[in-house]
Design a protein around this motif. Structure first.
Motif, PDB file in Angstrom:
ATOM      1  N   MET A   1       1.600   4.569 -33.396  1.00 28.17           N
ATOM      2  CA  MET A   1       1.346   5.511 -32.339  1.00 28.17           C
ATOM      3  C   MET A   1       1.184   4.738 -31.022  1.00 28.17           C
ATOM      4  N   LYS A   2       1.753   5.273 -29.989  1.00 28.17           N
ATOM      5  CA  LYS A   2       1.707   4.641 -28.677  1.00 28.17           C
ATOM      6  C   LYS A   2       0.372   4.935 -27.997  1.00 28.17           C
ATOM      7  N   GLU A   3      -0.225   3.867 -27.409  1.00 30.07           N
ATOM      8  CA  GLU A   3      -1.491   4.040 -26.705  1.00 30.07           C
ATOM      9  C   GLU A   3      -1.280   4.670 -25.340  1.00 30.07           C
ATOM     10  N   ILE A   4      -2.195   5.535 -24.967  1.00 36.26           N
ATOM     11  CA  ILE A   4      -2.148   6.164 -23.642  1.00 36.26           C
ATOM     12  C   ILE A   4      -2.773   5.189 -22.647  1.00 36.26           C
ATOM     13  N   PRO A   5      -2.033   4.847 -21.582  1.00 33.75           N
ATOM     14  CA  PRO A   5      -2.599   3.903 -20.613  1.00 33.75           C
ATOM     15  C   PRO A   5      -3.797   4.499 -19.888  1.00 33.75           C
ATOM     16  N   GLN A   6      -4.778   3.670 -19.653  1.00 35.15           N
ATOM     17  CA  GLN A   6      -5.979   4.095 -18.942  1.00 35.15           C
ATOM     18  C   GLN A   6      -5.845   3.736 -17.461  1.00 35.15           C
ATOM     19  N   PRO A   7      -6.385   4.573 -16.582  1.00 34.51           N
ATOM     20  CA  PRO A   7      -6.309   4.274 -15.148  1.00 34.51           C
ATOM     21  C   PRO A   7      -7.123   3.038 -14.806  1.00 34.51           C
ATOM     22  N   ASN A   8      -6.659   2.295 -13.823  1.00 34.41           N
ATOM     23  CA  ASN A   8      -7.377   1.132 -13.336  1.00 34.41           C
ATOM     24  C   ASN A   8      -8.492   1.629 -12.414  1.00 34.41           C
ATOM     25  N   THR A   9      -9.709   1.620 -12.918  1.00 39.85           N
ATOM     26  CA  THR A   9     -10.814   2.189 -12.148  1.00 39.85           C
ATOM     27  C   THR A   9     -11.123   1.382 -10.893  1.00 39.85           C
ATOM     28  N   GLU A  10     -10.826   0.077 -10.901  1.00 42.87           N
ATOM     29  CA  GLU A  10     -11.063  -0.727  -9.696  1.00 42.87           C
ATOM     30  C   GLU A  10     -10.190  -0.237  -8.540  1.00 42.87           C
ATOM     31  N   ILE A  11      -8.925   0.046  -8.828  1.00 45.70           N
ATOM     32  CA  ILE A  11      -8.027   0.562  -7.791  1.00 45.70           C
ATOM     33  C   ILE A  11      -8.512   1.931  -7.334  1.00 45.70           C
ATOM     34  N   LEU A  12      -8.897   2.771  -8.267  1.00 44.81           N
ATOM     35  CA  LEU A  12      -9.372   4.105  -7.908  1.00 44.81           C
ATOM     36  C   LEU A  12     -10.671   4.037  -7.118  1.00 44.81           C
ATOM     37  N   ARG A  13     -11.573   3.141  -7.490  1.00 44.35           N
ATOM     38  CA  ARG A  13     -12.824   2.984  -6.736  1.00 44.35           C
ATOM     39  C   ARG A  13     -12.534   2.541  -5.307  1.00 44.35           C
ATOM     40  N   GLU A  14     -11.608   1.610  -5.158  1.00 46.69           N
ATOM     41  CA  GLU A  14     -11.251   1.143  -3.819  1.00 46.69           C
ATOM     42  C   GLU A  14     -10.568   2.251  -3.020  1.00 46.69           C
ATOM     43  N   LEU A  15      -9.756   3.033  -3.691  1.00 43.20           N
ATOM     44  CA  LEU A  15      -9.037   4.126  -3.043  1.00 43.20           C
ATOM     45  C   LEU A  15      -9.996   5.131  -2.396  1.00 43.20           C
ATOM     46  N   ILE A  16     -11.138   5.333  -3.003  1.00 47.12           N
ATOM     47  CA  ILE A  16     -12.128   6.286  -2.492  1.00 47.12           C
ATOM     48  C   ILE A  16     -12.551   5.950  -1.064  1.00 47.12           C
ATOM     49  N   GLY A  17     -12.642   4.667  -0.728  1.00 47.10           N
ATOM     50  CA  GLY A  17     -13.102   4.274   0.597  1.00 47.10           C
ATOM     51  C   GLY A  17     -12.029   3.706   1.509  1.00 47.10           C
ATOM     52  N   TYR A  18     -10.770   3.727   1.060  1.00 46.83           N
ATOM     53  CA  TYR A  18      -9.684   3.112   1.832  1.00 46.83           C
ATOM     54  C   TYR A  18      -9.215   4.060   2.935  1.00 46.83           C
ATOM     55  N   ARG A  19      -9.154   3.548   4.148  1.00 49.83           N
ATOM     56  CA  ARG A  19      -8.781   4.368   5.306  1.00 49.83           C
ATOM     57  C   ARG A  19      -7.375   4.043   5.796  1.00 49.83           C
ATOM     58  N   MET A  20      -6.736   5.056   6.319  1.00 50.67           N
ATOM     59  CA  MET A  20      -5.408   4.900   6.917  1.00 50.67           C
ATOM     60  C   MET A  20      -5.567   4.089   8.207  1.00 50.67           C
ATOM     61  N   PRO A  21      -4.867   2.954   8.339  1.00 57.81           N
ATOM     62  CA  PRO A  21      -5.079   2.074   9.491  1.00 57.81           C
ATOM     63  C   PRO A  21      -4.287   2.431  10.748  1.00 57.81           C
ATOM     64  N   PHE A  22      -3.369   3.396  10.657  1.00 51.10           N
ATOM     65  CA  PHE A  22      -2.540   3.712  11.828  1.00 51.10           C
ATOM     66  C   PHE A  22      -2.003   5.132  11.726  1.00 51.10           C
ATOM     67  N   GLY A  23      -1.350   5.552  12.797  1.00 45.75           N
ATOM     68  CA  GLY A  23      -0.626   6.819  12.784  1.00 45.75           C
ATOM     69  C   GLY A  23      -1.475   8.041  13.090  1.00 45.75           C
ATOM     70  N   LYS A  24      -0.864   9.164  12.843  1.00 47.59           N
ATOM     71  CA  LYS A  24      -1.473  10.465  13.124  1.00 47.59           C
ATOM     72  C   LYS A  24      -2.825  10.637  12.422  1.00 47.59           C
ATOM     73  N   TYR A  25      -2.951  10.070  11.250  1.00 46.01           N
ATOM     74  CA  TYR A  25      -4.170  10.223  10.454  1.00 46.01           C
ATOM     75  C   TYR A  25      -4.985   8.930  10.405  1.00 46.01           C
ATOM     76  N   LYS A  26      -4.914   8.149  11.473  1.00 41.20           N
ATOM     77  CA  LYS A  26      -5.673   6.898  11.557  1.00 41.20           C
ATOM     78  C   LYS A  26      -7.152   7.172  11.289  1.00 41.20           C
ATOM     79  N   ASN A  27      -7.734   6.302  10.475  1.00 38.51           N
ATOM     80  CA  ASN A  27      -9.147   6.347  10.070  1.00 38.51           C
ATOM     81  C   ASN A  27      -9.478   7.439   9.053  1.00 38.51           C
ATOM     82  N   TRP A  28      -8.509   8.242   8.649  1.00 32.89           N
ATOM     83  CA  TRP A  28      -8.748   9.207   7.570  1.00 32.89           C
ATOM     84  C   TRP A  28      -8.809   8.439   6.254  1.00 32.89           C
ATOM     85  N   LEU A  29      -9.641   8.912   5.341  1.00 30.88           N
ATOM     86  CA  LEU A  29      -9.615   8.365   3.991  1.00 30.88           C
ATOM     87  C   LEU A  29      -8.276   8.718   3.341  1.00 30.88           C
ATOM     88  N   ILE A  30      -7.717   7.781   2.618  1.00 30.19           N
ATOM     89  CA  ILE A  30      -6.433   8.019   1.937  1.00 30.19           C
ATOM     90  C   ILE A  30      -6.544   9.242   1.016  1.00 30.19           C
TER      91      ILE A  30
END
Length: 79
Positions: free
Chosen positions: A1-30
């Protein structure tokens, strides 16, 4: 049986606080960017490096209705 991949929680944790650095939505959280903006990047080309990976990850989360991953982590790791 094939294992279901688990999400990388480190990337997801970082994503929570990562801000858009430029453009129309500058400083918005991703995680708060409009889906249409994520779709535009996916269509036109993602920026290189970490920002591109974060935008692509958020696009996939939205596309596949996986916001529960982000919502759950926001409860565990509040700002």
């Amino acid at each position: 049986m094939k294992e279901i991949p688990q999400p990388n929680t480190e990337i997801l944790r970082e994503l929570i606080g990562y801000r858009m650095p430029f453009g129309k939505y500058k400083n918005w959280l991703i995680i708060d960017l409009p889906v249409s903006y994520l779709e535009w990047f996916e269509r036109e080309g993602l920026p290189p490096g970490k920002l591109g990976m974060m935008l692509s990850t958020m696009y996939e989360i939205r596309l596949n209705d996986l916001m529960f991953l982000i919502d759950g982590l926001k409860k565990i790791y509040p700002k």
